[in-house]
Design an enzyme around this catalytic site. Structure first.
Site, mmCIF file in Angstrom:
data_model
loop_
_atom_site.group_PDB
_atom_site.id
_atom_site.type_symbol
_atom_site.label_atom_id
_atom_site.label_comp_id
_atom_site.label_asym_id
_atom_site.label_seq_id
_atom_site.Cartn_x
_atom_site.Cartn_y
_atom_site.Cartn_z
ATOM 1 N N GLY A 153 0.828 -1.216 0.000
ATOM 2 C CA GLY A 153 0.000 0.000 0.000
ATOM 3 C C GLY A 153 0.858 1.260 0.000
ATOM 4 O O GLY A 153 2.095 1.191 -0.101
ATOM 5 N N VAL B 263 1.491 3.662 2.496
ATOM 6 C CA VAL B 263 2.431 3.776 3.625
ATOM 7 C C VAL B 263 3.348 2.552 3.682
ATOM 8 O O VAL B 263 4.566 2.674 3.863
ATOM 9 C CB VAL B 263 1.667 3.927 4.968
ATOM 10 C CG1 VAL B 263 2.633 3.895 6.140
ATOM 11 C CG2 VAL B 263 0.841 5.208 4.990
ATOM 12 N N ASP C 24 0.438 -8.903 1.435
ATOM 13 C CA ASP C 24 -0.640 -8.044 0.952
ATOM 14 C C ASP C 24 -1.623 -8.856 0.120
ATOM 15 O O ASP C 24 -1.226 -9.819 -0.531
ATOM 16 C CB ASP C 24 -0.050 -6.890 0.101
ATOM 17 C CG ASP C 24 -0.919 -5.652 0.133
ATOM 18 O OD1 ASP C 24 -2.045 -5.725 -0.381
ATOM 19 O OD2 ASP C 24 -0.480 -4.625 0.684
ATOM 20 N N THR D 286 -6.183 -2.653 -2.005
ATOM 21 C CA THR D 286 -5.903 -1.266 -2.403
ATOM 22 C C THR D 286 -4.427 -1.057 -2.723
ATOM 23 O O THR D 286 -4.054 0.002 -3.212
ATOM 24 C CB THR D 286 -6.312 -0.276 -1.283
ATOM 25 O OG1 THR D 286 -5.711 -0.710 -0.061
ATOM 26 C CG2 THR D 286 -7.809 -0.212 -1.131
ATOM 27 N N VAL E 43 -5.007 -11.070 5.558
ATOM 28 C CA VAL E 43 -4.763 -11.163 7.011
ATOM 29 C C VAL E 43 -5.944 -11.719 7.805
ATOM 30 O O VAL E 43 -5.790 -12.022 8.993
ATOM 31 C CB VAL E 43 -4.352 -9.802 7.646
ATOM 32 C CG1 VAL E 43 -2.940 -9.413 7.280
ATOM 33 C CG2 VAL E 43 -5.363 -8.705 7.366
ATOM 34 N N TYR F 5 -14.607 1.208 9.861
ATOM 35 C CA TYR F 5 -13.175 1.525 9.985
ATOM 36 C C TYR F 5 -12.856 1.936 11.420
ATOM 37 O O TYR F 5 -11.971 1.360 12.065
ATOM 38 C CB TYR F 5 -12.839 2.644 9.003
ATOM 39 C CG TYR F 5 -11.381 3.030 8.953
ATOM 40 C CD1 TYR F 5 -10.437 2.201 8.355
ATOM 41 C CD2 TYR F 5 -10.953 4.250 9.476
ATOM 42 C CE1 TYR F 5 -9.093 2.585 8.281
ATOM 43 C CE2 TYR F 5 -9.618 4.634 9.403
ATOM 44 C CZ TYR F 5 -8.690 3.794 8.811
ATOM 45 O OH TYR F 5 -7.369 4.171 8.739
ATOM 46 N N THR G 37 -2.178 11.254 6.420
ATOM 47 C CA THR G 37 -0.839 11.201 5.832
ATOM 48 C C THR G 37 -0.953 11.209 4.308
ATOM 49 O O THR G 37 -1.881 10.621 3.755
ATOM 50 C CB THR G 37 -0.121 9.929 6.321
ATOM 51 O OG1 THR G 37 -0.099 9.963 7.760
ATOM 52 C CG2 THR G 37 1.297 9.838 5.800
ATOM 53 N N HIS H 34 -2.840 6.252 -4.022
ATOM 54 C CA HIS H 34 -3.526 5.843 -5.246
ATOM 55 C C HIS H 34 -4.277 7.041 -5.834
ATOM 56 O O HIS H 34 -4.985 7.732 -5.109
ATOM 57 C CB HIS H 34 -4.504 4.701 -4.933
ATOM 58 C CG HIS H 34 -4.918 3.975 -6.161
ATOM 59 N ND1 HIS H 34 -5.776 4.522 -7.080
ATOM 60 C CD2 HIS H 34 -4.559 2.764 -6.636
ATOM 61 C CE1 HIS H 34 -5.933 3.668 -8.072
ATOM 62 N NE2 HIS H 34 -5.208 2.598 -7.826
HETATM 63 P P1 NAD Z 1 -3.549 1.689 1.620
HETATM 64 O O1 NAD Z 1 -4.956 1.369 1.290
HETATM 65 O O2 NAD Z 1 -2.694 2.307 0.568
HETATM 66 O O3 NAD Z 1 -2.780 0.410 2.163
HETATM 67 C C1 NAD Z 1 -3.400 -0.650 2.835
HETATM 68 C C2 NAD Z 1 -2.791 -1.949 2.328
HETATM 69 O O4 NAD Z 1 -3.403 -3.055 3.019
HETATM 70 C C3 NAD Z 1 -3.029 -2.175 0.836
HETATM 71 O O5 NAD Z 1 -1.838 -2.590 0.215
HETATM 72 C C4 NAD Z 1 -4.081 -3.275 0.814
HETATM 73 O O6 NAD Z 1 -4.061 -4.051 -0.386
HETATM 74 C C5 NAD Z 1 -3.744 -4.051 2.058
HETATM 75 N N1 NAD Z 1 -4.879 -4.824 2.585
HETATM 76 C C6 NAD Z 1 -6.149 -4.396 2.789
HETATM 77 N N2 NAD Z 1 -6.891 -5.399 3.290
HETATM 78 C C7 NAD Z 1 -6.073 -6.479 3.406
HETATM 79 C C8 NAD Z 1 -6.256 -7.808 3.866
HETATM 80 N N3 NAD Z 1 -7.451 -8.246 4.303
HETATM 81 N N4 NAD Z 1 -5.180 -8.649 3.850
HETATM 82 C C9 NAD Z 1 -3.975 -8.238 3.399
HETATM 83 N N5 NAD Z 1 -3.743 -6.969 2.945
HETATM 84 C C10 NAD Z 1 -4.788 -6.117 2.969
HETATM 85 O O7 NAD Z 1 -3.603 2.627 2.919
HETATM 86 P P2 NAD Z 1 -2.418 3.402 3.670
HETATM 87 O O8 NAD Z 1 -2.738 4.831 3.626
HETATM 88 O O9 NAD Z 1 -1.118 2.908 3.201
HETATM 89 O O10 NAD Z 1 -2.669 2.910 5.165
HETATM 90 C C11 NAD Z 1 -1.860 1.918 5.776
HETATM 91 C C12 NAD Z 1 -2.309 1.711 7.217
HETATM 92 O O11 NAD Z 1 -2.153 2.933 7.946
HETATM 93 C C13 NAD Z 1 -3.766 1.291 7.353
HETATM 94 O O12 NAD Z 1 -3.872 0.345 8.400
HETATM 95 C C14 NAD Z 1 -4.454 2.570 7.753
HETATM 96 O O13 NAD Z 1 -5.611 2.330 8.515
HETATM 97 C C15 NAD Z 1 -3.381 3.280 8.568
HETATM 98 N N6 NAD Z 1 -3.583 4.737 8.546
HETATM 99 C C16 NAD Z 1 -3.313 5.460 7.430
HETATM 100 C C17 NAD Z 1 -3.562 6.821 7.437
HETATM 101 C C18 NAD Z 1 -3.286 7.671 6.222
HETATM 102 O O14 NAD Z 1 -3.612 8.871 6.256
HETATM 103 N N7 NAD Z 1 -2.679 7.177 5.185
HETATM 104 C C19 NAD Z 1 -4.094 7.438 8.577
HETATM 105 C C20 NAD Z 1 -4.380 6.648 9.684
HETATM 106 C C21 NAD Z 1 -4.103 5.296 9.672
#
Ligand code: NAD
Ligand code: UDP
Length: 314
Positions: free
Chosen positions: A11, A13, A32, A36, A58, A144, A174, A180
């Site tokens: 993803g 982050v 992964d 997403t 997961v 969520y 963040t 994406h």
């Molecule tokens: P993202 O959607 O880009 O990344 C999430 C990743 O998890 C993706 O690669 C997706 O394919 C994978 N994923 C989703 N469901 C899955 C499953 N069941 N099994 C395996 N993989 C799975 O989002 P992000 O912005 O990179 O966020 C990463 C983490 O940080 C998340 O847990 C999110 O809740 C947390 N977070 C992000 C933000 C932000 O602003 N970006 C803020 C608060 C918390």
């Protein structure tokens, strides 16, 4: 050298985290299911012998021998996590159970990517870690918010009951390269709209606020948290206290790009929090961390990424 599992590693982050951990000389296993995430986010790491990719969900148990686990798997953008809300809850809750069970079995340290959404539409401002939050348990964002709250509950109880070495960070909005382009989050939406000369879609009147953190700052905070002693579990806020209205953000993006896009106003989604700003006193004292990248600088770097991406796609 540590062997480290990163769930959600493909993803936005997660891909930056995998890159950082590899650069620091660790062996990294990226897990992964590509809901997403995208392979192109980690393509540049694939030639590295210390990097391994596993397609796995997961919500299903997973066994491996590692020293540390970063649990990031979960869609983060409202349109994605609301697409299949039941699956979102399962990912947060069953994902936490499976990863905590693994951490317990192999005695690994485990970090949870929690969120400022645990504060919901906050009634105290800025938000400190001791605030319990104001979340609608049956609203459209609850899959969520409540999923992440239960994950925190599971983490602290695996720690209390089984001495699992846990770390919880609450991440505030963040942004940065590898978001994406269609994930619907405000920074990516505004930049793509402004680069393409399309209308900038501000929801509501645009006077709701967010505090935007550049991804590099987040990765610094995350890795510093993992490096703290076992007695510090968090939760700790990791975010940039610089607070902006959504309208200010729209104007900034237009100005930096020099875009001709017009701002249009659309309906505010339900339960959209009115304000959000982290109090980072705890992170400063426990992690020796604070964000370094100002919004203008981070936006410029992110705009450059999207500009190149859109040119490639044309
Ligand atoms: P993202 O959607 O880009 O990344 C999430 C990743 O998890 C993706 O690669 C997706 O394919 C994978 N994923 C989703 N469901 C899955 C499953 N069941 N099994 C395996 N993989 C799975 O989002 P992000 O912005 O990179 O966020 C990463 C983490 O940080 C998340 O847990 C999110 O809740 C947390 N977070 C992000 C933000 C932000 O602003 N970006 C803020 C608060 C918390
Ligand atoms: N938002 C907006 N226009 C968009 C996308 C989002 O005005 O095209 C608003 C949204 O209503 C919210 C804020 O920007 O108030 C941040 O939205 P995002 O989905 O990025 O994150 P979250 O609401 O989860 O903090």
């Amino acid at each position: 050298m540590n062997r480290i599992l990163v769930t959600g590693g493909a993803g936005f982050v997660g891909s930056h985290l995998c890159e950082r951990l590899l650069n620091e000389g660790n062996e990294v296993i990226c897990l992964d299911n590509y809901f997403t995430g995208q392979k192109r986010n980690i393509e540049h790491l694939m030639g590295n012998h210390y990097f391994e990719i596993i397609r796995h969900d997961v919500t299903m148990p997973f066994f491996i021998e590692v020293d540390q686990i970063y649990n990031l798997a979960c869609p983060a953008s409202p349109i994605h996590y609301q697409h299949n809300p039941i699956k979102t809850v399962k990912t947060s809750v069953m994902g936490a159970v499976n990863m905590l069970g693994l951490a317990k079995r192999i005695n690994a340290k485990i970090l949870q990517a929690s969120t400022s959404e645990v504060y919901g539409d906050p009634k105290i401002h800025p938000q400190t870690e001791d605030y319990w939050g104001h979340v609608n348990p049956i609203g459209t964002r609850s899959c969520y918010d409540e999923g992440k709250r239960v994950a925190e509950t599971l983490f602290v109880n695996y720690h209390r009951q089984n001495n699992v070495k846990i770390k919880i960070i609450r991440i505030f909005n963040t942004y940065g390269p590898r978001m994406h382009p269609n994930d619907g989050r405000v920074v990516s939406n505004f930049i793509v709209q402004a680069l393409e000369g399309k209308n900038i879609t501000v929801y509501g009147e645009g006077n709701q606020t967010r505090s935007f953190q550049y991804v590099e700052d987040l990765i610094n905070g995350m890795t510093k948290m993992m490096a703290t002693g076992d007695d510090f579990t968090g939760p700790v806020n990791v975010g940039n206290p610089g607070e902006f209205t959504i309208l200010e953000l729209a104007q900034k993006v237009i100005d930096i790009i020099g875009s001709k896009s017009k701002i249009v106003f659309e309906d505010l989604p339900s339960d959209d929090p009115m304000q959000r700003q982290p109090d980072i006193t705890l992170a400063k004292s426990k992690l020796g961390w604070e964000p370094k990248i100002k919004l203008d600088e981070g936006l410029k770097r992110t705009i450059e990424f999207f500009d190149n991406l859109l040119k490639e796609e044309r």
